[in-house]
Design an enzyme around this catalytic site. Structure first.
Site, mmCIF file in Angstrom:
data_model
loop_
_atom_site.group_PDB
_atom_site.id
_atom_site.type_symbol
_atom_site.label_atom_id
_atom_site.label_comp_id
_atom_site.label_asym_id
_atom_site.label_seq_id
_atom_site.Cartn_x
_atom_site.Cartn_y
_atom_site.Cartn_z
ATOM 1 N N HIS A 19 0.836 -1.221 0.000
ATOM 2 C CA HIS A 19 0.000 0.000 0.000
ATOM 3 C C HIS A 19 0.864 1.263 0.000
ATOM 4 O O HIS A 19 0.356 2.352 0.221
ATOM 5 C CB HIS A 19 -0.982 0.016 1.182
ATOM 6 N N GLY A 67 -7.369 -13.279 -9.041
ATOM 7 C CA GLY A 67 -7.932 -12.729 -7.810
ATOM 8 C C GLY A 67 -7.251 -13.225 -6.543
ATOM 9 O O GLY A 67 -7.856 -13.241 -5.487
ATOM 10 N N SER A 111 -1.714 -10.596 -9.154
ATOM 11 C CA SER A 111 -1.858 -9.641 -10.246
ATOM 12 C C SER A 111 -2.020 -10.264 -11.626
ATOM 13 O O SER A 111 -1.287 -9.955 -12.566
ATOM 14 C CB SER A 111 -0.688 -8.661 -10.261
ATOM 15 N N GLU A 115 -6.347 0.059 -16.534
ATOM 16 C CA GLU A 115 -7.046 -0.509 -15.373
ATOM 17 C C GLU A 115 -7.758 0.588 -14.570
ATOM 18 O O GLU A 115 -8.894 0.416 -14.135
ATOM 19 C CB GLU A 115 -6.052 -1.275 -14.484
ATOM 20 N N ASP A 173 1.825 -3.088 -9.837
ATOM 21 C CA ASP A 173 1.598 -4.349 -10.551
ATOM 22 C C ASP A 173 2.120 -4.309 -11.985
ATOM 23 O O ASP A 173 2.815 -5.223 -12.440
ATOM 24 C CB ASP A 173 0.111 -4.688 -10.571
ATOM 25 N N TYR A 212 -10.058 -1.135 0.107
ATOM 26 C CA TYR A 212 -8.914 -0.524 -0.579
ATOM 27 C C TYR A 212 -9.144 0.982 -0.732
ATOM 28 O O TYR A 212 -8.280 1.800 -0.408
ATOM 29 C CB TYR A 212 -8.726 -1.191 -1.953
HETATM 30 P P1 ADP Z 1 -5.598 -10.110 -9.477
HETATM 31 O O1 ADP Z 1 -5.009 -9.083 -10.377
HETATM 32 O O2 ADP Z 1 -5.105 -9.997 -8.080
HETATM 33 O O3 ADP Z 1 -5.461 -11.497 -9.979
HETATM 34 P P2 ADP Z 1 -7.981 -8.691 -10.187
HETATM 35 O O4 ADP Z 1 -9.363 -8.695 -9.663
HETATM 36 O O5 ADP Z 1 -7.241 -7.402 -10.236
HETATM 37 O O6 ADP Z 1 -7.166 -9.806 -9.402
HETATM 38 O O7 ADP Z 1 -8.005 -9.212 -11.695
HETATM 39 C C1 ADP Z 1 -8.673 -10.429 -12.015
HETATM 40 C C2 ADP Z 1 -9.543 -10.212 -13.250
HETATM 41 O O8 ADP Z 1 -8.715 -10.049 -14.403
HETATM 42 C C3 ADP Z 1 -10.433 -11.389 -13.563
HETATM 43 O O9 ADP Z 1 -11.636 -11.315 -12.842
HETATM 44 C C4 ADP Z 1 -10.646 -11.236 -15.049
HETATM 45 O O10 ADP Z 1 -11.636 -10.262 -15.322
HETATM 46 C C5 ADP Z 1 -9.329 -10.673 -15.535
HETATM 47 N N1 ADP Z 1 -8.406 -11.713 -16.002
HETATM 48 C C6 ADP Z 1 -7.170 -11.968 -15.536
HETATM 49 N N2 ADP Z 1 -6.569 -12.974 -16.223
HETATM 50 C C7 ADP Z 1 -7.462 -13.378 -17.157
HETATM 51 C C8 ADP Z 1 -7.452 -14.376 -18.177
HETATM 52 N N3 ADP Z 1 -6.381 -15.174 -18.371
HETATM 53 N N4 ADP Z 1 -8.547 -14.500 -18.952
HETATM 54 C C9 ADP Z 1 -9.623 -13.706 -18.756
HETATM 55 N N5 ADP Z 1 -9.694 -12.749 -17.823
HETATM 56 C C10 ADP Z 1 -8.641 -12.569 -17.019
HETATM 57 MG MG MG Z 2 -5.217 -6.974 -10.165
#
Ligand code: ADP
Ligand code: MG
Length: 380
Positions: free
Chosen positions: A35, A120, A124, A158, A170, A222
């Site tokens: 953070h 998720g 990232s 983003e 990230d 957040y």
């Molecule tokens: P993190 O970045 O921590 O994994 P986020 O919520 O920021 O979590 O991002 C996850 C989102 O990114 C997913 O819900 C989806 O919308 C998108 N995403 C990430 N990778 C893929 C993928 N390989 N195919 C489709 N969507 C993806």
């Molecule tokens: Mg993310």
């Protein structure tokens, strides 16, 4: 099937032709500095071997199409403004938009994605996706976009297009990390320095433990933390909490008065110093000695910033009890992953100790693996 093979298979299945090339961008773990990015402070991520691969090629009709092994039906769009493409396709439409908005002529393209970055979990996957797509579009179009400009373009995708208020950490990690190095990033100047991160040479390893805790209230919390940090900076008369040194901590606490603001600010101020101290130790080759800083970072996130949950606290405690030199939650919080600095031959024992502690509390079992510092985004 490997991840690159899966991306090629998804491409040919969706578009009936071969891709022109493959581009990859990694997920990341943040070694320390949580953070701090949106407080103009310091972070120290390294890239994971897990990555998102974009198979891509030119589009015959002036549009952009994207599909994923997770969503095989292509999403197709032309020139758009933020908000027009929704769902996961917004991450891709956002990259196209942000590149155009930065003045670049983005080549129409067809893209298929495959990834082994867990979604998720705080590793990232979103930045890995953006960075893979960005790198593919830049190469396909022969665009002259210097490396140092790329993270901010992906971040705009983003922040503005998807509408997720994330810092620069990230995308910087996914684009600028190098194999065997941690990336020391000043989030105010965007100045970077590659810091040697030789775990194996010292008989050490980083165990990453996915807490598998359900992510709840993440976005709201957040946003609340960001607001508290901004309020604290304003009350202290500084541009950002980065401008308060640890030496001035007591005075800052007195001036803040409000107890919650005090604790939020104390986390950021001390965390920035912990990043600087970690960098010093790594420069001196003293990797083992960063352990106490990692553990102190966790205590600060748990007690002052209040972004941990029982699952991550349990994982940290169990790893330390099993002999880890240090352990902390990594990522935005409220679940996600924990990293532990351990002797390389203690990976299985540490993972088992954490799993046992989870079983005692009836938590969903954690997933653990040893992480090495992989390369940043590039063409395969
Ligand atoms: P993190 O970045 O921590 O994994 P986020 O919520 O920021 O979590 O991002 C996850 C989102 O990114 C997913 O819900 C989806 O919308 C998108 N995403 C990430 N990778 C893929 C993928 N390989 N195919 C489709 N969507 C993806
Ligand atoms: Mg993310």
């Amino acid at each position: 099937m490997s991840i690159p093979e899966a991306a090629v298979a998804a491409f040919t299945e969706a578009y009936g032709t071969e891709p022109a090339g493959l581009w990859a961008a990694p997920g990341r773990v943040n070694l320390i500095g949580e953070h701090t990015d949106y407080n103009d402070g310091f972070v120290l991520p390294f890239a994971l071997p897990q990555r998102t691969v974009a198979a891509a090629g030119p589009s015959p009709d002036g549009t952009w199409s994207v599909c994923s092994t997770l969503a095989p039906e292509p999403v197709t769009f032309g020139v758009t403004e933020p908000g027009e493409v929704t769902g996961w396709g917004a991450y891709v439409a956002g990259v196209v938009w942000a590149l155009q908005d930065a003045g670049f002529e983005v080549p129409p393209a067809r893209i298929a994605l495959a990834s082994d970055v867990p979604l998720g979990s705080g590793l990232s996957s979103s930045a890995a996706l953006e960075s893979a797509v960005l790198t593919a579009l830049i190469d396909l179009g022969g665009l002259d976009v210097p490396l140092e400009r790329r993270p901010a373009i992906a971040q705009r995708a983003e922040n503005v297009y998807v509408g997720a208020p994330t810092g620069i950490l990230d995308q910087s990690a996914s684009i600028r990390c190098q194999e065997g190095q941690a990336l020391f990033l000043d989030c105010r100047s965007y100045q970077i320095e590659q810091i040697p991160f030789d775990l194996a040479g010292q008989g050490l390893a980083i165990l990453v433990i996915n807490s598998n805790a359900p992510h709840q209230h993440v976005d709201g919390e957040y946003g609340a933390r960001r607001k508290s940090c901004e309020a604290a900076a304003e009350a202290l008369g500084v541009k950002a909490l980065r401008d308060v040194a640890v030496a001035d901590l007591d005075r800052a606490m007195d001036r803040l008065g409000d107890e919650v603001l005090q604790r939020r600010a104390r986390h950021i101020i001390t965390e920035n110093q912990r990043v600087l101290d970690t960098v010093e130790l790594l420069r001196a080759g003293r990797v083992r000695d960063i352990g106490p800083l990692l553990t102190a970072s966790h205590a600060s996130m748990r007690d002052d910033f209040e972004i941990t949950v029982d699952q991550v606290d349990t994982a940290v405690e169990a790893a330390l009890a099993a002999g880890a030199y240090g352990a902390r939650m990594t990522g935005g919080g409220f679940g996600g992953c924990v990293l532990a600095l351990i002797d390389a031959d203690r990976a299985d024992a540490t993972a088992t100790a954490v799993a046992d502690a989870y079983a005692k509390k009836n938590f969903t079992a954690p997933t653990s693996w040893v992480a090495t510092a992989g390369p940043g985004a590039g063409r395969l």
